[in-house]
Design a protein around this motif. Structure first.
Motif, PDB file in Angstrom:
ATOM      1  N   PRO A  90     -58.160  42.270 -20.905  1.00  0.00           N
ATOM      2  CA  PRO A  90     -59.263  43.229 -20.955  1.00  0.00           C
ATOM      3  C   PRO A  90     -60.305  42.864 -19.902  1.00  0.00           C
ATOM      4  CG  PRO A  90     -58.658  42.532 -23.155  1.00  0.00           C
ATOM      5  CD  PRO A  90     -57.883  41.656 -22.216  1.00  0.00           C
ATOM      6  N   SER A  91     -61.054  43.827 -19.458  1.00  0.00           N
ATOM      7  CA  SER A  91     -61.970  43.623 -18.332  1.00  0.00           C
ATOM      8  C   SER A  91     -63.151  42.768 -18.758  1.00  0.00           C
ATOM      9  CB  SER A  91     -62.456  44.961 -17.792  1.00  0.00           C
ATOM     10  OG  SER A  91     -63.287  44.763 -16.670  1.00  0.00           O
ATOM     11  N   VAL A  92     -62.920  41.434 -18.718  1.00  0.00           N
ATOM     12  CA  VAL A  92     -64.014  40.511 -19.032  1.00  0.00           C
ATOM     13  C   VAL A  92     -64.333  39.621 -17.843  1.00  0.00           C
ATOM     14  CG1 VAL A  92     -63.517  40.478 -21.490  1.00  0.00           C
ATOM     15  CG2 VAL A  92     -62.351  38.846 -19.979  1.00  0.00           C
ATOM     16  N   GLY A  93     -63.664  39.858 -16.725  1.00  0.00           N
ATOM     17  CA  GLY A  93     -63.882  39.056 -15.534  1.00  0.00           C
ATOM     18  C   GLY A  93     -65.023  39.619 -14.697  1.00  0.00           C
ATOM     19  N   THR A  94     -65.060  39.204 -13.471  1.00  0.00           N
ATOM     20  CA  THR A  94     -66.047  39.717 -12.530  1.00  0.00           C
ATOM     21  C   THR A  94     -65.310  40.448 -11.416  1.00  0.00           C
ATOM     22  OG1 THR A  94     -66.011  37.788 -11.080  1.00  0.00           O
ATOM     23  CG2 THR A  94     -67.436  37.665 -13.031  1.00  0.00           C
ATOM     24  N   ALA A  95     -66.072  41.003 -10.531  1.00  0.00           N
ATOM     25  CA  ALA A  95     -65.447  41.722  -9.417  1.00  0.00           C
ATOM     26  C   ALA A  95     -64.700  40.768  -8.494  1.00  0.00           C
ATOM     27  CB  ALA A  95     -66.513  42.491  -8.643  1.00  0.00           C
ATOM     28  N   ASP A  96     -65.025  39.467  -8.605  1.00  0.00           N
ATOM     29  CA  ASP A  96     -64.406  38.498  -7.697  1.00  0.00           C
ATOM     30  C   ASP A  96     -63.026  38.031  -8.164  1.00  0.00           C
ATOM     31  OD1 ASP A  96     -66.671  38.547  -6.072  1.00  0.00           O
ATOM     32  OD2 ASP A  96     -67.661  37.042  -7.340  1.00  0.00           O
ATOM     33  N   TYR A  97     -62.709  38.229  -9.453  1.00  0.00           N
ATOM     34  CA  TYR A  97     -61.463  37.699  -9.996  1.00  0.00           C
ATOM     35  C   TYR A  97     -60.726  38.779 -10.791  1.00  0.00           C
ATOM     36  CZ  TYR A  97     -63.520  33.159  -8.942  1.00  0.00           C
ATOM     37  OH  TYR A  97     -64.093  32.096  -8.307  1.00  0.00           O
ATOM     38  N   VAL A  98     -59.391  38.671 -10.789  1.00  0.00           N
ATOM     39  CA  VAL A  98     -58.560  39.518 -11.635  1.00  0.00           C
ATOM     40  C   VAL A  98     -58.372  38.808 -12.971  1.00  0.00           C
ATOM     41  CG1 VAL A  98     -56.309  40.611 -11.923  1.00  0.00           C
ATOM     42  CG2 VAL A  98     -57.355  40.499  -9.654  1.00  0.00           C
ATOM     43  N   PRO A  99     -58.833  39.405 -14.086  1.00  0.00           N
ATOM     44  CA  PRO A  99     -58.680  38.727 -15.384  1.00  0.00           C
ATOM     45  C   PRO A  99     -57.231  38.822 -15.869  1.00  0.00           C
ATOM     46  CG  PRO A  99     -59.686  40.868 -15.685  1.00  0.00           C
ATOM     47  CD  PRO A  99     -59.555  40.681 -14.210  1.00  0.00           C
ATOM     48  N   LEU A 100     -56.686  37.645 -16.282  1.00  0.00           N
ATOM     49  CA  LEU A 100     -55.304  37.585 -16.759  1.00  0.00           C
ATOM     50  C   LEU A 100     -55.254  36.911 -18.119  1.00  0.00           C
ATOM     51  CD1 LEU A 100     -53.429  36.411 -13.525  1.00  0.00           C
ATOM     52  CD2 LEU A 100     -53.536  38.733 -14.448  1.00  0.00           C
TER      53      LEU A 100
END
Length: 454
Positions: A90-100
C-alpha cells in the motif's frame, strides 16, 4: 497463515521479475507476510525478519538481503522449503522509493523422527535407537533421546536438549543428561557414569569450531573380577567430577573418513575440582592435542599422512593422586598400532592402569593397488607408529618428559585399508619394534574400524 492462491503467486512472480530487470530502482520494504510455519514462534521469525524492514534499498541490495535472511533461516534445519517473493505494498512510501511487501512461504520439516540401526566408531560396532522432536518450542530447539549398546560391552542412555542462543544458528546451547556403563577389559573393571553436561558451541579461531562447557559426573569403578590387580582394587568406588572444559577443532581436510588433502587440529583443555574440602573430590588440569597433516601426489596415487597426539594430566590434590577414569589410555588399531587396545604404558599385573602424560605419532603411506580401478576405495598401507605413556614423577617432572621422547614404544607394518563412506576399515600386519616390559605388544594381524586413526 494459509498459502497465497495461484493467481496471487503468479502476479507476485511477475513483479519480482520486473524488479530484477531494474537493479538500481530505489525501494522500501514496508512489511513481511508469513505463510506456513505453524509450529514456529512468531518471535523467532521476527528476529530474522524485522532487521529487513524500513531500510532504503536498491532492488539489487534488497535481493541480497532476502537471500541472506533465507540462508540464515535454512541453516536451522527446520524447514523443507523456504522462499521469499515480493508484492507492491500500500502507498506508505515516499516519492523517492517504491514501497514493497515481502511474502515468506515456509514448509516445515517433519518434527518427530525415530531411527534405529548400527553405528561404527573407533574399533567397535554399536546398535542404537534414537528419537527426536524438532522445533519443540518453536525456536529450532531439538529434544533427543538416545540408547546405544556396542560390541565393546559399553552402553549409554542420554537425553539431549539443543537450542540456538539468541535465535542465532552461529551459537547453540546443548544440555545432556547421561547414564553410561563401560567394561574396561584392559583394567579389569566396569566404569559407570551418570551426570550432566552443559556446553555452548559456536565459531572458533581461524574458522574452527569452539565448545565451552561444564560437566558434573558421578563415576563408579566396580564389578571387579577375582583377578583384578591391587591398583584397580585400590581405585574401586565412587568419585565425583565437577569440571569446566574448552575444545577447539579446526578441520581443513577433504574427507572425514579418508582424507587425501588438508590438515586437522583439535585442542581440548579441562579443569576439575571446585570443592577442595570435600572428601574424594577430583581436582586436576588436563590438556590434549591431536593433529593430522595429509598430502597426495601423482593424482592421489600416493598419499602421505602424518599424525601426532599428546596429553598431560596434572593433579591439583596435595598428594598428587589421579583416578582411573581421568587418565590417558593409548595403544590399539586406531592409536599406536602393534599393541593391544589401551595396553601401552603403566600396568599392574595384567591390568593397564593408564598414565598422566603421553605423546604418540604416526606416518602412513597409502598407494593404489595395481590393476584396480582408480575409483576403488581399496588402498595398500605402509605405516610406522611411536608412542609413550607414563605416570608423572612429581618430584622431577622434567625426567618424565625426557623419557616420553627418548624411550618410545615403536611399531611398523603393512596392510590394506578400505575407505567406506561411513567409516574406514584397516587390516594390517603389525610388528612391534620396541616396547617397555610393562606393555602388551601384539605381533600379527590387527584390524581397525572407525573415523579417526593415528
Amino acid at each position: 497463515m494459509a498459502a497465497p492462491n495461484s493467481d496471487e503467486a503468479r502476479v507476485k512472480t511477475l513483479i519480482y521479475e520486473g524488479l530484477e530487470r531494474n537493479q538500481t530502482l530505489p525501494v522500501l520494504l514496508t512489511g513481511v507476510k508469513v505463510y506456513g510455519g505453524v509450529h514456529t514462534r512468531d518471535s523467532f521469525l521476527k528476529t530474522h525478519i524485522d532487521p529487513l524492514l524500513s531500510k532504503p534499498y536498491t532492488t539489487a541490495t534488497l535481493f541480497r538481503a532476502l537471500d541472506e535472511s533465507s540462508s540464515k533461516l535454512k541453516s536451522f534445519g527446520i524447514f523443507d522449503s523456504l522462499a521469499y517473493s515480493l508484492d507492491l505494498a500500500p502507498s506508505v512510501g515516499t516519492a523517492d522509493y517504491v514501497p514493497l511487501e515481502a511474502i515468506l512461504t515456509l514448509q516445515e520439516s517433519s518434527r518427530i523422527k525415530v531411527k534405529t540401526g548400527t553405528d561404527i566408531g573407533n574399533g567397535d560396532v554399536s546398535a542404537y535407537a534414537t528419537g527426536s522432536i524438532a522445533n519443540v518450542f518453536g525456536g529450532a530447539e531439538i529434544l533427543t533421546a538416545d540408547a546405544k549398546v556396542d560390541s565393546l560391552k559399553q552402553s549409554s542412555y542420554l537425553l539431549n536438549y539443543n537450542t540456538p542462543i539468541k535465535n542465532s544458528s552461529m551459537w547453540t546451547g546443548d544440555i545432556t543428561a547421561l547414564v553410561a556403563s563401560n567394561e574396561r577389559d584392559w583394567a579389569s573393571h566396569e566404569e559407570s557414569a551418570r551426570g550432566l553436561r552443559v556446553k555452548a558451541i559456536g565459531p572458533g579461531a581461524l574458522g574452527g569450531v569452539q565448545e565451552i562447557g561444564y560437566e558434573a559426573f558421578w563415576r563408579t569403578v566396580g564389578n571387579l573380577p577375582s583377578h583384578a590387580s591391587t591398583s584397580v582394587r585400590a581405585a574401586a568406588g565412587e568419585t565425583f567430577k565437577s569440571s569446566i572444559f574448552n575444545e577447539w577443532l579446526l578441520n581443513k581436510t577433504n574427507s572425514l573418513v579418508f582424507p587425501t588433502e588438508g590438515y586437522k587440529m583439535k585442542v581440548r583443555t579441562e579443569i576439575a575440582g571446585f570443592e577442595p574440602n570435600n572428601k574424594g573430590d577430583v581436582q586436576f588440569m588436563k590438556g590434549e592435542v591431536d593433529s593430522t597433516f595429509v598430502r597426495s601426489f601423482f593424482d592421489e596415487d600416493l598419499t602421505v599422512s602424518i599424525g601426532g597426539r599428546g596429553g598431560l594430566l596434572w593433579s591439583l590434590l596435595s598428594n598428587g593422586k589421579t583416578f582411573l577414569p581421568d587418565r590417558f589410555y593409548v595403544g590399539g588399531p586406531n592409536s599406536v598400532r602393534g599393541f593391544y587396545l589401551n595396553r601401552l604404558g603403566p600396568s599392574d599385573e595384567e591390568d593397564s592402569i593408564g598414565g598422566e602424560a603421553y605423546v604418540a605419532a604416526g606416518v602412513s603411506l597409502f598407494t593404489r593397488l595395481p590393476n584396480i580401478a582408480k575409483e576403488s576405495p581399496l588402498r595398500f598401507h605402509l605405516f610406522a607408529n611411536a608412542g609413550s605413556l607414563l605416570g608423572i614423577n612429581r618430584l622431577d617432572p622434567q625426567s618424565t618428559f625426557k623419557k616420553l621422547i627418548k624411550e618410545p614404544s615403536i611399531s611398523a607394518g603393512v596392510g590394506l585399508i578400505y575407505a567406506h563412506p561411513v567409516a574406514r576399515f584397516e587390516l594390517n600386519f603389525t610388528l612391534p619394534v620396541a616396547a617397555r616390559a610393562s606393555e602388551f605388544p601384539r605381533k600379527g594381524f590387527q584390524w581397525g574400524l572407525g573415523m579417526s586413526f593415528l
